[in-house]
Motif scaffolding. Structure first.
Motif, PDB file in Angstrom:
ATOM      1  N   TYR A  22       1.839  52.555 -29.872  1.00 59.83           N
ATOM      2  CA  TYR A  22       2.536  51.305 -29.552  1.00 59.83           C
ATOM      3  C   TYR A  22       2.122  50.703 -28.213  1.00 59.83           C
ATOM      4  O   TYR A  22       1.908  49.496 -28.111  1.00 59.83           O
ATOM      5  CB  TYR A  22       4.056  51.528 -29.562  1.00 59.83           C
ATOM      6  CG  TYR A  22       4.621  51.663 -30.946  1.00 59.83           C
ATOM      7  CD1 TYR A  22       4.938  50.537 -31.703  1.00 59.83           C
ATOM      8  CD2 TYR A  22       4.832  52.913 -31.513  1.00 59.83           C
ATOM      9  CE1 TYR A  22       5.445  50.651 -32.978  1.00 59.83           C
ATOM     10  CE2 TYR A  22       5.341  53.041 -32.797  1.00 59.83           C
ATOM     11  CZ  TYR A  22       5.645  51.905 -33.522  1.00 59.83           C
ATOM     12  OH  TYR A  22       6.147  52.021 -34.783  1.00 59.83           O
ATOM     13  N   TRP A  28       1.828  47.027 -26.353  1.00 53.80           N
ATOM     14  CA  TRP A  28       3.207  46.749 -25.988  1.00 53.80           C
ATOM     15  C   TRP A  28       3.518  47.400 -24.644  1.00 53.80           C
ATOM     16  O   TRP A  28       2.844  48.330 -24.226  1.00 53.80           O
ATOM     17  CB  TRP A  28       4.155  47.271 -27.068  1.00 53.80           C
ATOM     18  CG  TRP A  28       4.058  46.514 -28.366  1.00 53.80           C
ATOM     19  CD1 TRP A  28       3.138  45.573 -28.712  1.00 53.80           C
ATOM     20  CD2 TRP A  28       4.908  46.658 -29.484  1.00 53.80           C
ATOM     21  NE1 TRP A  28       3.371  45.106 -29.973  1.00 53.80           N
ATOM     22  CE2 TRP A  28       4.466  45.768 -30.485  1.00 53.80           C
ATOM     23  CE3 TRP A  28       6.007  47.448 -29.757  1.00 53.80           C
ATOM     24  CZ2 TRP A  28       5.084  45.649 -31.722  1.00 53.80           C
ATOM     25  CZ3 TRP A  28       6.634  47.336 -30.989  1.00 53.80           C
ATOM     26  CH2 TRP A  28       6.171  46.431 -31.961  1.00 53.80           C
ATOM     27  N   ILE A  41      10.898  50.288 -25.904  1.00 51.18           N
ATOM     28  CA  ILE A  41      10.081  49.091 -25.810  1.00 51.18           C
ATOM     29  C   ILE A  41      10.947  47.883 -26.140  1.00 51.18           C
ATOM     30  O   ILE A  41      11.570  47.836 -27.206  1.00 51.18           O
ATOM     31  CB  ILE A  41       8.895  49.174 -26.792  1.00 51.18           C
ATOM     32  CG1 ILE A  41       8.044  50.406 -26.483  1.00 51.18           C
ATOM     33  CG2 ILE A  41       8.083  47.891 -26.766  1.00 51.18           C
ATOM     34  CD1 ILE A  41       7.063  50.774 -27.585  1.00 51.18           C
ATOM     35  N   ARG A  42      10.986  46.937 -25.240  1.00 43.85           N
ATOM     36  CA  ARG A  42      11.743  45.706 -25.498  1.00 43.85           C
ATOM     37  C   ARG A  42      10.960  44.885 -26.510  1.00 43.85           C
ATOM     38  O   ARG A  42       9.827  44.494 -26.258  1.00 43.85           O
ATOM     39  CB  ARG A  42      11.927  44.947 -24.198  1.00 43.85           C
ATOM     40  CG  ARG A  42      12.848  43.785 -24.315  1.00 43.85           C
ATOM     41  CD  ARG A  42      13.119  43.209 -22.946  1.00 43.85           C
ATOM     42  NE  ARG A  42      14.006  42.075 -23.076  1.00 43.85           N
ATOM     43  CZ  ARG A  42      14.539  41.440 -22.064  1.00 43.85           C
ATOM     44  NH1 ARG A  42      14.286  41.824 -20.830  1.00 43.85           N
ATOM     45  NH2 ARG A  42      15.337  40.416 -22.261  1.00 43.85           N
ATOM     46  N   VAL A  43      11.587  44.613 -27.660  1.00 40.26           N
ATOM     47  CA  VAL A  43      10.898  43.889 -28.732  1.00 40.26           C
ATOM     48  C   VAL A  43      11.517  42.530 -29.027  1.00 40.26           C
ATOM     49  O   VAL A  43      11.077  41.836 -29.938  1.00 40.26           O
ATOM     50  CB  VAL A  43      10.815  44.743 -30.033  1.00 40.26           C
ATOM     51  CG1 VAL A  43       9.936  45.960 -29.817  1.00 40.26           C
ATOM     52  CG2 VAL A  43      12.196  45.141 -30.530  1.00 40.26           C
ATOM     53  N   GLY A  44      12.511  42.146 -28.277  1.00 38.50           N
ATOM     54  CA  GLY A  44      13.157  40.848 -28.439  1.00 38.50           C
ATOM     55  C   GLY A  44      14.079  40.613 -27.261  1.00 38.50           C
ATOM     56  O   GLY A  44      14.246  41.481 -26.403  1.00 38.50           O
ATOM     57  N   ILE A  48      15.627  46.513 -28.562  1.00 41.61           N
ATOM     58  CA  ILE A  48      14.772  47.592 -28.070  1.00 41.61           C
ATOM     59  C   ILE A  48      14.315  48.436 -29.254  1.00 41.61           C
ATOM     60  O   ILE A  48      15.126  48.795 -30.116  1.00 41.61           O
ATOM     61  CB  ILE A  48      15.538  48.507 -27.088  1.00 41.61           C
ATOM     62  CG1 ILE A  48      16.012  47.746 -25.855  1.00 41.61           C
ATOM     63  CG2 ILE A  48      14.729  49.742 -26.722  1.00 41.61           C
ATOM     64  CD1 ILE A  48      14.949  47.399 -24.865  1.00 41.61           C
ATOM     65  N   LEU A  49      13.033  48.759 -29.284  1.00 37.06           N
ATOM     66  CA  LEU A  49      12.499  49.749 -30.213  1.00 37.06           C
ATOM     67  C   LEU A  49      12.442  51.056 -29.452  1.00 37.06           C
ATOM     68  O   LEU A  49      11.824  51.140 -28.390  1.00 37.06           O
ATOM     69  CB  LEU A  49      11.099  49.367 -30.691  1.00 37.06           C
ATOM     70  CG  LEU A  49      10.396  50.431 -31.547  1.00 37.06           C
ATOM     71  CD1 LEU A  49      11.137  50.659 -32.853  1.00 37.06           C
ATOM     72  CD2 LEU A  49       8.950  50.025 -31.798  1.00 37.06           C
ATOM     73  N   SER A  50      13.110  52.075 -29.979  1.00 37.78           N
ATOM     74  CA  SER A  50      13.167  53.380 -29.338  1.00 37.78           C
ATOM     75  C   SER A  50      12.389  54.383 -30.171  1.00 37.78           C
ATOM     76  O   SER A  50      12.700  54.595 -31.345  1.00 37.78           O
ATOM     77  CB  SER A  50      14.634  53.811 -29.224  1.00 37.78           C
ATOM     78  OG  SER A  50      14.734  55.091 -28.644  1.00 37.78           O
TER      79      SER A  50
END
Length: 138
Positions: A22, A28, A41-44, A48-50
């Motif tokens: 990722y 990212w 990971i901040r996705v919006g 957050i995608l963890s």
């Protein structure tokens, strides 16, 4: 319960390998990293995608198997501990099964889980600190 997502958590066998894919592979940016445990990971604007180590995932959520809990949780974050309990009660009234009680977590937050009709787990969470500023709308 508001119609939104805060976290998408994926249980991964190898956090470093997931990070490489990722962060290094897709480009990212990691927001929070705990070696061998989690990469967030901040996705919006509020999402957050963890990428969470499978062992850590299983110790909090439950065993991963075809007949157990699917290896992903959907999170709905709220501004207070009390809201966690309120949303869990709303889920219970809606027919969610099972519905867990809100629990103080070792990492400082307060969470509880419920399952949708297909068994996917929703985490209702109050997170202290800077993460709440991202995942809880004003």
């Amino acid at each position: 319960m508001e119609q939104r997502l805060s976290f998408v958590t994926l249980a991964v066998e190898d956090v470093d390998r997931a990070r490489e894919f990722y962060v290094d592979g897709l480009g990212w940016s990691a927001f929070i990293e705990e070696p061998d445990e989690v990469v967030m990971i901040r996705v919006g604007a509020h999402v957050i995608l963890s990428l969470w180590a499978r062992t850590e995932f299983e110790s909090e959520v439950g065993p991963i198997s075809r007949t157990g809990v699917p290896p992903v949780t959907l999170a709905h974050n709220v501004a207070t501990r009390g809201e966690v309990d309120d949303v869990l009660e709303t889920a219970r009234r809606a027919g969610a099964d099972p519905v867990g009680e809100g629990t103080e977590r070792v990492w400082g937050g307060y969470t509880g889980y419920f399952a949708d009709p297909d068994g996917f787990r929703w985490e209702i969470a109050w997170n202290p600190g800077s993460i709440a500023e991202i995942v809880v709308p004003e």
